[in-house]
Design a protein around this motif. Structure first.
Motif, mmCIF file in Angstrom:
data_model
loop_
_atom_site.group_PDB
_atom_site.id
_atom_site.type_symbol
_atom_site.label_atom_id
_atom_site.label_comp_id
_atom_site.label_asym_id
_atom_site.label_seq_id
_atom_site.Cartn_x
_atom_site.Cartn_y
_atom_site.Cartn_z
ATOM 1 N N PHE A 4 28.080 49.745 9.238
ATOM 2 C CA PHE A 4 27.218 50.306 10.263
ATOM 3 C C PHE A 4 27.588 51.485 10.048
ATOM 4 C CE2 PHE A 4 26.414 53.285 14.077
ATOM 5 C CZ PHE A 4 25.335 52.960 14.542
ATOM 6 N N ASN A 5 26.610 52.388 9.200
ATOM 7 C CA ASN A 5 26.333 53.535 8.888
ATOM 8 C C ASN A 5 25.337 54.620 9.422
ATOM 9 O OD1 ASN A 5 26.047 56.389 7.424
ATOM 10 N ND2 ASN A 5 24.570 55.099 5.778
ATOM 11 N N SER A 6 26.198 56.093 10.610
ATOM 12 C CA SER A 6 25.339 56.574 11.252
ATOM 13 C C SER A 6 26.617 57.728 11.243
ATOM 14 C CB SER A 6 24.676 56.238 12.728
ATOM 15 O OG SER A 6 24.729 57.027 13.393
ATOM 16 N N MET A 7 25.920 59.126 11.019
ATOM 17 C CA MET A 7 26.923 60.178 11.220
ATOM 18 C C MET A 7 26.238 60.812 12.874
ATOM 19 S SD MET A 7 28.414 61.213 8.525
ATOM 20 C CE MET A 7 28.251 63.166 9.112
ATOM 21 N N THR A 8 25.513 60.873 13.030
ATOM 22 C CA THR A 8 25.869 60.814 14.617
ATOM 23 C C THR A 8 25.010 60.383 15.568
ATOM 24 O OG1 THR A 8 22.809 60.338 15.045
ATOM 25 C CG2 THR A 8 23.382 62.413 13.821
ATOM 26 N N LYS A 9 26.252 58.718 15.876
ATOM 27 C CA LYS A 9 26.410 58.022 16.606
ATOM 28 C C LYS A 9 27.772 57.792 16.627
ATOM 29 C CE LYS A 9 21.403 56.319 17.117
ATOM 30 N NZ LYS A 9 20.493 55.790 16.664
ATOM 31 N N PRO A 10 28.409 58.269 16.783
ATOM 32 C CA PRO A 10 29.911 57.439 16.414
ATOM 33 C C PRO A 10 30.658 56.535 17.079
ATOM 34 C CG PRO A 10 30.842 59.943 17.308
ATOM 35 C CD PRO A 10 29.096 60.164 17.050
ATOM 36 N N LEU A 11 29.993 56.875 18.258
ATOM 37 C CA LEU A 11 30.623 55.697 19.618
ATOM 38 C C LEU A 11 30.139 54.072 18.956
ATOM 39 C CD1 LEU A 11 31.155 57.925 23.081
ATOM 40 C CD2 LEU A 11 32.982 58.303 20.815
ATOM 41 N N GLU A 12 28.905 54.833 18.559
ATOM 42 C CA GLU A 12 28.677 53.060 18.413
ATOM 43 C C GLU A 12 29.132 52.354 17.787
ATOM 44 O OE1 GLU A 12 23.930 52.388 18.509
ATOM 45 O OE2 GLU A 12 23.719 54.133 19.571
ATOM 46 N N HIS A 13 29.707 52.802 16.312
ATOM 47 C CA HIS A 13 30.305 51.828 15.224
ATOM 48 C C HIS A 13 31.648 51.179 16.766
ATOM 49 C CE1 HIS A 13 29.386 54.694 11.865
ATOM 50 N NE2 HIS A 13 28.689 55.518 12.772
ATOM 51 N N VAL A 14 32.497 51.994 17.315
ATOM 52 C CA VAL A 14 32.901 51.137 18.181
ATOM 53 C C VAL A 14 32.752 50.125 18.853
ATOM 54 C CG1 VAL A 14 34.883 50.992 19.676
ATOM 55 C CG2 VAL A 14 34.514 53.118 18.226
ATOM 56 N N LYS A 15 31.473 50.335 19.387
ATOM 57 C CA LYS A 15 30.653 49.042 20.592
ATOM 58 C C LYS A 15 30.555 48.142 19.285
ATOM 59 C CE LYS A 15 26.921 50.230 21.459
ATOM 60 N NZ LYS A 15 25.421 49.532 22.096
ATOM 61 N N ASN A 16 29.561 48.308 18.150
ATOM 62 C CA ASN A 16 29.218 47.255 17.739
ATOM 63 C C ASN A 16 29.869 46.751 17.048
ATOM 64 O OD1 ASN A 16 26.401 48.851 18.002
ATOM 65 N ND2 ASN A 16 26.342 49.744 16.173
ATOM 66 N N ALA A 17 31.503 47.099 16.646
ATOM 67 C CA ALA A 17 32.665 46.786 15.424
ATOM 68 C C ALA A 17 32.983 45.356 16.331
ATOM 69 C CB ALA A 17 33.217 47.352 15.115
ATOM 70 N N LEU A 18 33.599 45.976 18.389
ATOM 71 C CA LEU A 18 33.516 44.593 18.393
ATOM 72 C C LEU A 18 33.172 43.818 18.905
ATOM 73 C CD1 LEU A 18 34.861 47.015 21.700
ATOM 74 C CD2 LEU A 18 36.637 45.234 20.398
ATOM 75 N N GLU A 19 31.250 44.000 19.221
ATOM 76 C CA GLU A 19 30.566 43.218 19.414
ATOM 77 C C GLU A 19 30.813 41.495 18.405
ATOM 78 O OE1 GLU A 19 28.286 42.189 21.855
ATOM 79 O OE2 GLU A 19 29.590 42.912 23.020
ATOM 80 N N VAL A 20 30.510 42.255 16.797
ATOM 81 C CA VAL A 20 30.648 41.447 14.997
ATOM 82 C C VAL A 20 32.120 40.691 16.150
ATOM 83 C CG1 VAL A 20 30.519 41.338 12.897
ATOM 84 C CG2 VAL A 20 29.613 43.489 14.201
ATOM 85 N N LEU A 21 32.636 41.458 15.999
ATOM 86 C CA LEU A 21 34.215 40.332 15.805
ATOM 87 C C LEU A 21 34.258 39.406 17.883
ATOM 88 C CD1 LEU A 21 36.736 43.369 15.962
ATOM 89 C CD2 LEU A 21 36.223 41.278 14.416
ATOM 90 N N LYS A 22 33.610 39.489 17.994
ATOM 91 C CA LYS A 22 33.614 38.064 19.588
ATOM 92 C C LYS A 22 32.347 37.499 18.306
ATOM 93 C CE LYS A 22 33.456 41.558 23.543
ATOM 94 N NZ LYS A 22 32.339 41.969 24.204
ATOM 95 N N ASN A 23 31.821 37.653 17.673
ATOM 96 C CA ASN A 23 30.405 36.546 17.250
ATOM 97 C C ASN A 23 31.380 36.141 16.015
ATOM 98 O OD1 ASN A 23 28.294 37.133 18.579
ATOM 99 N ND2 ASN A 23 27.861 39.116 17.078
ATOM 100 N N ILE A 24 32.226 37.037 14.918
ATOM 101 C CA ILE A 24 33.742 36.023 14.358
ATOM 102 C C ILE A 24 34.222 35.112 15.119
ATOM 103 C CG2 ILE A 24 35.277 37.025 12.942
ATOM 104 C CD1 ILE A 24 33.670 39.181 12.417
ATOM 105 N N GLU A 25 34.552 35.359 16.065
ATOM 106 C CA GLU A 25 35.318 33.955 17.266
ATOM 107 C C GLU A 25 34.701 32.969 17.734
ATOM 108 O OE1 GLU A 25 37.289 36.484 20.179
ATOM 109 O OE2 GLU A 25 39.002 36.747 19.020
ATOM 110 N N LYS A 26 33.178 32.801 17.770
ATOM 111 C CA LYS A 26 32.900 33.005 17.684
ATOM 112 C C LYS A 26 32.518 30.966 16.957
ATOM 113 C CE LYS A 26 30.204 34.630 21.765
ATOM 114 N NZ LYS A 26 29.289 35.680 21.861
ATOM 115 N N LYS A 27 32.776 31.068 15.436
ATOM 116 C CA LYS A 27 32.749 30.765 14.767
ATOM 117 C C LYS A 27 33.164 29.710 14.652
ATOM 118 C CE LYS A 27 29.031 33.262 13.291
ATOM 119 N NZ LYS A 27 28.142 34.687 12.328
#
Length: 155
Positions: A132-155
Motif C-alpha cells: 500500500f503506497n499512500s502519503m496522504t492516508k496514513p491510517l489506511e496502511h494499518v486497516k488494510n494490513a490487518l485485512e490482508v493478514l486476516k485473509n492470509i490466515e484463511k488460506k
C-alpha cells in the motif's frame, strides 16, 4: 534505486541495527511471524505520528494475526528511541540512514525528494502479499494490513 518489489515477489532480506544496538534481520523475523514492514518519511511529523500511534493501538490485533510490525525511516536511532518512548510504541523502528533498504524495496519518493510512505505485508514464507503506497492516508496502511493478514490466515 533497485527494481521495485511487487506483490508475489520474495521480499529482499536485509539487516539494520535496532535502537538498542541489536541487529534486526528480516529473514530471522519471518521464521517466527509474518511482518508488516512500513516505510515512513520522518519521526514526529503529523502523518507519521498518526500512523505509528494507529499501529500501536492495533498492535495486539497484529500479534493475534501472527504479525510483527516494523517501521523504517532514515531518522537516526536516537530519534527513533525518542519517538518510540514518547508515543509508547511497542514495535521496533529501524534507522535506514543511507536509504539502502528503502532503495532495495524500490520505495518511491514524492516529488523526487520526500521519502515515500509504503507498507508491505510479508508472509512467513517471505512472499510480499500486499503493498500500500499512500502519503496522504496514513491510517489506511494499518486497516488494510490487518485485512490482508486476516485473509492470509484463511488460506
Amino acid at each position: 534505486m533497485s527494481e521495485k518489489i511487487n506483490v508475489g515477489d520474495k521480499a529482499p532480506d536485509f539487516e539494520l541495527i535496532k535502537p538498542d544496538g541489536s541487529t534486526f534481520r528480516l529473514q530471522n523475523q519471518l521464521k517466527e511471524t509474518n511482518v508488516v514492514l512500513y516505510f515512513y518519511p520522518k519521526d514526529n511529523t503529523p502523518g507519521c505520528t498518526k500512523q505509528a500511534c494507529e499501529f500501536r493501538d492495533q498492535y495486539e490485533v497484529f500479534k493475534e494475526h501472527e504479525a510483527e510490525v516494523v517501521g523504517i525511516s532514515a531518522d537516526s536511532s536516537d530519534s527513533h528511541d525518542e519517538f518510540e518512548r514518547s508515543h509508547r510504541l511497542p514495535f521496533v523502528l529501524l534507522s535506514d540512514t543511507g536509504n539502502k533498504v528503502r532503495n532495495l524495496f524500490g520505495v518511491p519518493r514524492k516529488f523526487g525528494i520526500i521519502p515515500g510512505r509504503v507498507t508491505y505485508v510479508i508472509d512467513k514464507d517471505g512472499i510480499v502479499r500486499y503493498i500500500f503506497n499512500s502519503m496522504t492516508k496514513p491510517l489506511e496502511h494499518v486497516k488494510n494490513a490487518l485485512e490482508v493478514l486476516k485473509n492470509i490466515e484463511k488460506k
